[in-house]
Design a protein around this motif. Structure first.
Motif: not given
Length: 170
Positions: A143-144, A147-148, A151
């Motif tokens: 997930n990180r 998302v990174s 973004t």
């Protein structure tokens, strides 16, 4: 790492030191999802697939029909296996129980008298929790990464590359 243990993996846990596989060795690859400890005659009302039953057969030992139905009942509910401490109430595991478990490839484990159900329950649930935690940590990591990438306004190609590196597929 698999989310669930197999009966074979369960038997390698230190809490199972001194146990004996009495029957059903062919079923040791069954998945274990939890533990059930019961000493009541109507135990079958609370069984769930994948569980390992721990018992002494206290509620059944004076009823030959109930003992004969024990292994078939556990198997019918999809249990992973049964661990019995026979000393106090059964003396030894009945031959018909061993034969039934072997015929059905249903793991029947004889526990030594000194085995503590609390230690066995803790060992299995700790290992299941460890595996679930690792799966959750892996999901958070994925997930990180996604998302990174989002973004940072990653292109579709960059996102596909991130997914490919996560999954190990092109």
């Amino acid at each position: 790492m698999e989310l669930y243990l197999t009966m074979e993996e369960v038997l390698r846990l230190p809490a199972f030191q001194g146990c004996r596989i009495a029957a059903g060795r062919a079923g040791l690859q069954k998945r274990v999802t939890g533990v059930n400890v019961s000493e009541v005659p109507d135990y079958y009302h609370w069984l769930a697939a994948g569980e390992v039953m721990l018992c002494t057969c206290y509620a059944l030992y004076e009823g030959p029909v109930a003992l004969e139905q024990f292994i078939p009942q556990l198997e019918a509910h999809g249990m992973a296996g049964v661990c019995i401490k026979p000393g106090r109430f059964l003396g030894e595991l009945p031959k018909y129980m061993i034969d039934c478990a072997e015929e059905r490839s249903f793991p029947l484990i004889e526990l030594p008298e000194e085995a503590r159900f609390a230690d066995i329950t803790k060992a299995i649930t700790d290992e299941l929790l460890k595996r679930r935690t690792a799966q959750l940590e892996n999901s958070l990591s994925v997930n990180r990464m996604l998302v990174s990438a989002l973004t940072k306004r990653a292109s579709l190609e960059e996102l596909a590359g991130t997914v490919a590196s996560i999954t190990g597929c092109s």
